[in-house]
Scaffold this motif. Structure first.
Motif, PDB file in Angstrom:
ATOM      1  N   LYS A 194     -44.088   2.063 -23.856  1.00  0.00           N
ATOM      2  CA  LYS A 194     -43.452   1.271 -24.514  1.00  0.00           C
ATOM      3  C   LYS A 194     -42.971   1.696 -25.801  1.00  0.00           C
ATOM      4  N   ILE A 195     -41.741   1.051 -26.253  1.00  0.00           N
ATOM      5  CA  ILE A 195     -41.401   1.233 -27.623  1.00  0.00           C
ATOM      6  C   ILE A 195     -41.147  -0.001 -28.217  1.00  0.00           C
ATOM      7  N   ASN A 196     -42.052  -0.089 -29.330  1.00  0.00           N
ATOM      8  CA  ASN A 196     -42.067  -1.508 -30.114  1.00  0.00           C
ATOM      9  C   ASN A 196     -42.617  -2.666 -28.973  1.00  0.00           C
ATOM     10  N   GLY A 197     -43.698  -2.242 -28.231  1.00  0.00           N
ATOM     11  CA  GLY A 197     -44.169  -3.237 -27.385  1.00  0.00           C
ATOM     12  C   GLY A 197     -43.227  -3.575 -26.105  1.00  0.00           C
ATOM     13  N   LYS A 198     -42.210  -2.814 -25.975  1.00  0.00           N
ATOM     14  CA  LYS A 198     -41.334  -3.110 -24.897  1.00  0.00           C
ATOM     15  C   LYS A 198     -41.074  -1.952 -23.890  1.00  0.00           C
ATOM     16  N   PRO A 199     -40.945  -1.951 -22.506  1.00  0.00           N
ATOM     17  CA  PRO A 199     -40.679  -0.935 -21.823  1.00  0.00           C
ATOM     18  C   PRO A 199     -39.246  -0.695 -21.874  1.00  0.00           C
ATOM     19  N   VAL A 200     -38.892   0.619 -22.207  1.00  0.00           N
ATOM     20  CA  VAL A 200     -37.597   1.332 -22.530  1.00  0.00           C
ATOM     21  C   VAL A 200     -37.463   2.248 -21.358  1.00  0.00           C
ATOM     22  N   PHE A 201     -36.236   2.191 -20.419  1.00  0.00           N
ATOM     23  CA  PHE A 201     -36.239   3.100 -19.574  1.00  0.00           C
ATOM     24  C   PHE A 201     -35.508   4.392 -20.533  1.00  0.00           C
ATOM     25  N   GLN A 202     -35.874   5.522 -20.168  1.00  0.00           N
ATOM     26  CA  GLN A 202     -35.524   6.821 -20.865  1.00  0.00           C
ATOM     27  C   GLN A 202     -34.545   7.529 -20.232  1.00  0.00           C
ATOM     28  N   ARG A 203     -33.256   7.355 -20.544  1.00  0.00           N
ATOM     29  CA  ARG A 203     -32.125   7.918 -19.888  1.00  0.00           C
ATOM     30  C   ARG A 203     -31.997   9.150 -20.490  1.00  0.00           C
ATOM     31  N   LEU A 204     -32.476  10.191 -20.241  1.00  0.00           N
ATOM     32  CA  LEU A 204     -32.746  11.458 -21.313  1.00  0.00           C
ATOM     33  C   LEU A 204     -31.622  12.642 -20.651  1.00  0.00           C
ATOM     34  N   VAL A 205     -31.379  13.172 -21.573  1.00  0.00           N
ATOM     35  CA  VAL A 205     -30.571  14.572 -20.914  1.00  0.00           C
ATOM     36  C   VAL A 205     -31.137  15.770 -21.460  1.00  0.00           C
ATOM     37  N   LEU A 206     -31.012  16.918 -20.714  1.00  0.00           N
ATOM     38  CA  LEU A 206     -31.683  18.092 -21.258  1.00  0.00           C
ATOM     39  C   LEU A 206     -30.758  18.767 -22.172  1.00  0.00           C
TER      40      LEU A 206
END
Length: 619
Positions: free
Chosen positions: A312-324
């Motif tokens: 969680k970021i700041n207490g909220k789930p944030v789906f991390q759409r990351l790129v290499l």
């Protein structure tokens, strides 16, 4: 996650360099600890290749060198003015600098952003320091060498050894003469900014700023060069409306005074990808009523926490759409050609629908993190550990050097304050079957993990990205899965719901300790092989074109495969994110969203649309 504030169009290159500057990369290289009195040493230096490592015996320390190079670009690069991609095992640099007269009576520090790999530095003929490691920043004080020379001229000589056969952390640099697969042209010598700085006799050495969102405060640790009687540290945090918090603490007792600065609820504005708010920070070392040293910095108030399978970021789930993001450029390799190029890569990624990046097998220039901080771009920091050895099934002579953990701790210390940095990954794709006896891999993986946790309690640590997970208490678990068929890929990952996630193996043998319910993501997938300019790759040599799986035949095939692979992960409520391989093509590795020169390769709006569908994780 709402990414509607991000511009969809591919941005044009903008200029962020200082107006009128005639040296490359003139920006202040350390945004987290700034002083006004500094001198950028990028530009023309004398240069010489020392093929036999005999230069010290042949007098290179005491004479002019035979060539010239443009620092901070490595001699293998076009922008260096040399472009020699042969094995360069030892190189020398030389430059004379007039130290400003108004620096008299102060200490003079010589900073190196990064030099690959083993560095010795002399000033006015006197050795001032040594450093091992091609990715971490380091500093030498040169005041004594200036005093002994009885003048204001600093003649700086740098020797960098980068032996091809050495066991050392080299990341993606190729051991072969040619590039091949996911290994690229080598980097030797200076490849990040070199600069001088004037500081007082007693000065602020570093800041460690920890956001504490739960208490609406920052914890600031100020490392000092000395603790004088009647001295104090004054810290001021402000925003656009003025002072938010201010505190003064004694500086004569603790070598690194720690101060907690709390703010009222009406001045709290958490840092997030949607609102990357940064507070200004000023730290002063005060003696009596006099300000002895003053540095400026900034901070973001945000939290990273673990809740079951969630990060969680700041207490909220944030789906991390990351790129290499591997951070290579055609004309400058691991060094960004300009500060604007760093910004452009972040903007290109955001335009494609990603909200962050895994910074892969390289330690990025610190200004990249600065731009990620202000643009709200999530990043995972990684070490370029490939090359240290000891990871294969037969260890033989391949033993990692003891400097690996030292270098990594330098990296963690340098980048600790950046709010955009939300996780650490010390190693990548370590592979070795579980054996009857403890191996070097077990020692190194655990050592890197424990060192990271000791240096930083505020972020999760992934013991190794993909393959061998050897630390049972690792904060995060993951896999690399380059299955190209979306249905098969989804089947691979379906076991996470029963706490039986996909794990990497080695020829069918188990290489990891069991999964125990940690947050899980696929930290490498995709890598879709496609270059619209190639009509046929049958029989193509692997140093000319390479990617994962079967090459798609056209852009429609790419888009369908990309949408199918990402959907499998976006639809999994137990998956906290993913990392797609990769942002750009890199030399022969042709699996980027963009071309190597950052030009458009495909319809980015479709890539963006595929990613911005709601993620089950955030519902």
């Amino acid at each position: 996650m709402n990414l509607s504030h991000i511009v969809v169009s591919v941005p044009a290159m903008s200029t962020l360099q200082n107006p009128g500057s005639d040296i490359p990369k003139p920006e202040y290289p350390r945004p987290q600890l700034q002083r006004p009195d500094w001198l950028n040493l990028n530009g023309t230096w004398q240069f010489e290749i020392d093929s036999g490592d005999s230069g010290l015996h042949r007098g290179l320390l005491d004479r002019d060198l035979t060539g010239e190079i443009t620092v901070p670009f490595a001699p293998e690069t076009e922008l260096s003015g040399i472009g020699n991609t042969d094995y360069l095992e030892v190189v020398w640099y030389r430059r004379s600098v007039e130290v400003p007269a108004d620096w008299s009576g102060r200490r003079v520090l010589l900073h190196f952003g990064a030099v690959d790999h083993d560095t010795t530095v002399w000033v006015n003929g006197q050795e001032v320091g040594r450093h091992r490691g091609g990715f971490s920043s380091f500093t030498f004080e040169i005041s004594a060498a200036l005093r002994q020379a009885q003048g204001a001229t600093a003649t700086i000589v740098v020797r960098a050894r980068d032996p091809r056969e050495a066991i050392q952390a080299r990341g993606k640099q190729s051991l072969n003469f040619f590039n091949q697969d996911c290994h690229y042209t080598r980097t030797t010598g200076i490849w990040q900014t070199v600069w001088l700085e004037a500081v007082p006799q007693d000065y602020i050495k570093s800041l460690k700023i920890t956001p504490q969102l739960a208490s609406n405060s920052f914890l600031v640790e100020t490392a000092l060069s000395a603790n004088r009687t009647n001295s104090s540290v004054k810290i001021t945090i402000s925003d656009q409306d003025g002072t938010v918090a201010e505190q003064t603490v004694r500086a004569d007792l603790d070598l690194a005074p720690v101060t907690q600065l709390s703010m009222t609820a009406d001045r709290v504005r958490p840092w997030s990808p949607e609102d990357p708010h940064l507070y200004d920070v000023v730290v002063e070392l005060v003696s009596g009523d006099d300000s002895v040293d003053r540095v400026t910095s900034y901070a973001g108030l945000r939290s990273v926490s673990l809740d079951g399978k969630q990060i969680k970021i700041n207490g909220k789930p944030v789906f991390q759409r990351l790129v290499l993001d591997q951070g290579y450029w055609p004309e400058s390799l691991m060094t960004s050609p300009s500060d604007a190029a760093l910004v452009r890569d972040i903007e290109l990624s955001l335009a494609a629908g990603f909200n962050g990046a895994r910074l892969h097998q390289k330690v990025f220039e610190e200004r990249f993190y600065y731009h990620a901080d202000r643009l709200g771009y999530l990043v995972w920091g990684e070490f370029g550990d490939w090359g240290v050895g000891g990871y294969g099934p037969v260890e033989d002579h391949q033993q990692p050097t003891q400097s690996v953990i030292t270098q990594w701790l330098e990296v963690v210390s340098r980048d600790y304050n950046h709010p955009s940095l939300i996780g650490w990954c010390p190693t990548n794709e370590t592979w070795q079957p579980l054996m009857d006896k403890i191996t070097v891999l077990d020692d190194v993986t655990r050592g890197m993990f424990l060192a990271t946790k000791a240096a930083d309690h505020s972020r999760p640590v992934l013991d190794a990205s993909g393959y061998s997970h050897r630390v049972p208490e690792t904060d995060v678990y993951d896999s690399h899965d380059y299955e190209q068929e979306p249905d098969k890929f989804a089947a691979n990952q379906a076991g996470l719901a029963q706490d039986k996630p996909y794990t990497n193996d080695w020829n069918g043998r188990t290489i990891s300790l069991p999964y125990t319910g940690q947050p899980y993501f696929v930290s490498e997938f995709g890598g879709i092989w496609w270059n619209p300019d190639r009509t046929n790759v049958q029989g193509t040599d692997r140093n000319e074109s390479w990617g994962y799986g079967d090459r798609v035949v056209d852009e429609e095939g790419f888009q369908e495969r990309f949408a199918g692979l990402t959907a499998a992960l976006l639809d999994d409520p137990n998956m906290f994110g993913y990392c797609y391989t990769q942002l750009t093509d890199v030399f022969q590795e042709e699996n980027g969203i963009y071309r190597f020169d950052r030009s458009e390769k495909l319809d980015v709006s479709r890539v963006r649309a595929a990613q911005l569908r709601p993620a089950a994780y955030e519902k």
